[in-house]
Design an enzyme around this catalytic site. Structure first.
Site, PDB file in Angstrom:
ATOM      1  N   ASP A 249       0.810  -1.208   0.000  1.00 57.44           N
ATOM      2  CA  ASP A 249       0.000   0.000   0.000  1.00 57.44           C
ATOM      3  C   ASP A 249       0.850   1.268   0.000  1.00 57.44           C
ATOM      4  OD1 ASP A 249      -2.762   1.188   0.616  1.00 57.44           O
ATOM      5  OD2 ASP A 249      -1.582   2.020   2.255  1.00 57.44           O
ATOM      6  N   GLU A 322       1.562  -0.484  -5.025  1.00 56.09           N
ATOM      7  CA  GLU A 322       0.615   0.581  -5.359  1.00 56.09           C
ATOM      8  C   GLU A 322       1.343   1.915  -5.427  1.00 56.09           C
ATOM      9  OE1 GLU A 322      -1.610   2.605  -2.478  1.00 56.09           O
ATOM     10  OE2 GLU A 322      -3.415   2.737  -3.692  1.00 56.09           O
TER      11      GLU A 322
HETATM   12  C1  NOJ Z   1      -4.119   3.452  -0.366  1.00 61.52           C
HETATM   13  C2  NOJ Z   1      -5.333   2.589  -0.201  1.00 61.52           C
HETATM   14  O1  NOJ Z   1      -5.609   1.968  -1.425  1.00 61.52           O
HETATM   15  C3  NOJ Z   1      -6.440   3.485   0.281  1.00 61.52           C
HETATM   16  O2  NOJ Z   1      -7.668   2.816   0.295  1.00 61.52           O
HETATM   17  C4  NOJ Z   1      -6.095   3.990   1.652  1.00 61.52           C
HETATM   18  O3  NOJ Z   1      -7.070   4.898   2.090  1.00 61.52           O
HETATM   19  C5  NOJ Z   1      -4.727   4.701   1.613  1.00 61.52           C
HETATM   20  N1  NOJ Z   1      -3.745   3.917   0.934  1.00 61.52           N
HETATM   21  C6  NOJ Z   1      -4.243   4.955   3.002  1.00 61.52           C
HETATM   22  O4  NOJ Z   1      -3.811   3.749   3.570  1.00 61.52           O
END
Ligand code: NOJ
Length: 623
Positions: A249, A322
């Protein structure tokens, strides 16, 4: 929303990327540097074996919404385990699951209070072990969401850090702030993705802490080796429990620029075009994202995975990262000559570049940009949705759902679906009263819809029973879509041309050697028609044709591509086609009806390389 926030990242961070307007590419031939196809090296590559993930189909589960086994209105681990055979049925090799760890749920699990325990809402560690056992039995691998940038403020580490405990003092990013004219102010002008300052004053510690997301999500300090070691142990904990890898993430946020010798950080420069001082893009993020140290961190995580595999055997463990960063940054996550990185840095170009009015040139440029920028020897991946983005049918058109599933599954490499894409789920309108996403709740009833991610997170539609078969609860955590009586797994199983059956056909086709190993050429053959050609020596040629708009188009494949056989057969059609599966056709004068998308297979196998050129040849890693 963070949808905008994530789109923000596209617009602001991706300032190096040209967002191409529809119709901007009059001559597709001019855009590609074709490389000569070498008959012998191709044959060698085809014989080399692929790793399990290299042409696999992945599937994202948003666990709150997949299947509720205990009737509390929220999905859980037992529900996922129960439905793994469904994923097998539709051809999925591995599923990545959004966070299931102990959490106060301020950001629905992306605020982790214990990285090595399961939140009771989802079940227990025993349920997790049972899920892994079931996944082995069924043959669908489990991938967890690793959230390294931040924890919850309710995590033990943060509580100890805030209390000044020596061992944890520097686990987070702290600063006493600046005093200007006698007033204490945050240390810098850095902004939170969820609006407002990225700094929060802490009364006990009497310092500010950094939170690039919610104030309940304090940023961990990756300049502290103890944090790196502790998070590496988290990876090992789940590897030992049997996961096949991790989706990682918010990678670009891991590091901030190093502080100066006095422990201070610089302000970020203003973005003049943004007037709202609470907007994340009020400043240009040159010190808070995409810092060079992040790459090494990603490579370090990969080493943890590889060392584990070396010691314990089994299939290669994978990482999906990501990052909504400029493409030249994203592709570096793959690794380099000396270090391996993520096997799948998410390719978000289809999410960030395409819109409802994109034409075929725009689609071709979007696909080819990834193929051209991906380092040689790496594997492409194709993503059209996730839990932070409006559903693809709502973004790019409900009548284009089949063609988009076709596109992501015909292209070479890994396809990654978001739950519900296979049955054609679209966004669900959620009233202000029912809104639960913090990025929307932080706004007001007039503007919340722009920020809310709830519409794409609604319960999965299994059948036409109560709550679409998702839950027996009186009220589910988000409302079920009104269209569940027609858009659901059960009904679609019995309709030959449903989204689900087309998706299943695509997934069986992905096993064909041309689709696993063949070259690809992607081009706009008219402004409205995108064509994808997959070709492999001594094998069938496949062509995807998709008409994005409402005119009937005529396509001459011989003019569009070199080395096209005379005859083809329809192997996948949709409800928009007159042709049936198995009908044959000539490669010239092909009529493509409004919004029609078809997959064609050549009647004969390719036996010559004369005039045979390909733009991209998938290769095994490191060959
Ligand atoms: C990226 C995640 O995909 C999202 O859903 C989240 O709110 C943020 N990171 C913070 O962790």
């Amino acid at each position: 929303m963070i949808k905008r926030l994530l789109l923000f990242l596209l617009v602001s961070i991706c300032s190096g990327v040209t967002v191409v307007s529809a119709g901007g590419f009059p001559n597709y031939h001019a855009h590609f540097d074709f490389i000569a196809w070498d008959k012998h090296s191709v044959a060698a590559k085809v014989n080399a074996s692929q790793k399990w993930w290299q042409s696999a189909a992945f599937y994202q589960i948003y666990p709150r919404s997949f299947k509720d086994s205990n009737g509390d209105g929220v999905g859980d681990l037992k529900g996922i385990a129960e439905q793994l055979p469904y994923l097998k049925e539709i051809g999925i090799a591995a599923t990545w699951i959004s966070p299931i760890y102990k959490s106060p749920m301020a950001d629905f699990g992306y605020d982790v209070a214990n990285f090595t325990d399961i939140d009771p809402i989802f079940g227990t560690l025993d349920d997790f072990d049972a899920l892994i056992a079931k996944s082995r039995e069924v043959g669908v691998k489990i991938i967890l969401d690793f959230v390294p940038n931040h924890s919850s403020d309710e995590h033990e580490w943060f509580k100890k850090s805030a209390a000044g405990d020596n061992d944890y003092k520097d686990f987070y990013v702290w600063h006493p702030g600046r005093v200007v004219n006698g007033t204490r102010l945050p240390p810098t002008n850095w902004m939170s993705v969820f609006r407002g300052s990225a700094w929060q004053w802490h009364e006990t510690r009497k310092e500010y802490y950094l939170h690039q997301f919610l104030s309940k999500q304090p940023d961990l300090n990756y300049r502290n080796p103890k944090v790196r070691a502790a998070m590496n142990d988290v990876l090992r904990f789940w590897l030992r429990r049997g996961v096949a890898g991790f989706r990682i993430d918010a990678v670009p946020f891991a590091f901030e620029v190093a502080p100066d010798t006095n422990g201070n950080w610089p302000d970020e420069p203003r973005n003049d075009w943004v007037v709202d001082p609470d907007d994340y893009n009020y400043v240009k993020h040159i010190y808070t994202v995409d810092q060079p140290e992040t790459l090494d961190l990603v490579y370090e995580w990969r080493r943890v995975l590889d060392e584990f595999q070396k010691a314990n055997g089994g299939d290669e463990r994978v990482m999906l990262t990501e990052a909504y960063s400029p493409i030249d940054v994203v592709v570096k996550y793959y690794g380099n000559d000396t270090a391996e990185g993520a096997q799948m840095p998410f390719n978000f170009l289809m999410i960030s570049w395409l819109s409802n009015d994109s034409d075929a040139y725009h689609f071709a440029e979007t696909v080819n940009t990834w193929l051209k920028n991906m380092p040689a020897g790496r594997t492409a991946n194709w993503v059209i949705g996730n839990h932070d983005q409006n559903r693809v049918g709502s973004r790019l058109g409900a009548d284009r759902i089949d063609m988009l599933n076709m596109l992501t599954n015909i292209l070479p490499g890994v396809s990654i679906s978001y739950y519900g894409e296979e049955i054609g789920m679209t966004d669900v309108w959620i009233s202000w009263n029912d809104t639960v996403d913090p990025s929307a709740c932080h706004t007001n009833p007039d503007i919340y819809e722009r920020f809310s991610r709830d519409p794409e997170r609604t319960p999965f539609q299994w059948n036409d029973a109560q709550n679409a078969g998702f839950s027996t609860a009186k009220k589910t955590w988000l409302p079920v879509a009104d269209d569940y009586k027609t858009v659901n797994v059960l009904r679609e199983r019995n309709d030959a041309l449903s989204h689900l059956n087309i998706y299943k056909q695509l997934h069986s086709l992905r096993n064909e050697s041309t689709l696993r190993h063949g070259s690809v050429e992607v081009k706009a053959v008219t402004q409205n028609v995108l064509a994808v050609k997959r070709m492999l020596l001594n094998d069938y040629t496949y062509v995807l044709l998709m008409n994005l708009y409402d005119s009937t188009e005529e396509v001459d494949l011989k003019r569009a591509f070199d080395n096209i056989p005379d005859e083809f057969e329809y192997v996948i059609v949709t409800g928009k086609s007159k042709a049936k599966r198995g009908d044959t056709l000539k490669s010239t004068g092909i009529q493509i009806l409004p919004k029609e998308a078809v997959v064609l297979r050549s009647a004969t196998k390719l036996t010559t390389t004369v005039g045979y050129f390909a733009y991209y040849v998938p290769k095994n890693e490191k060959n």
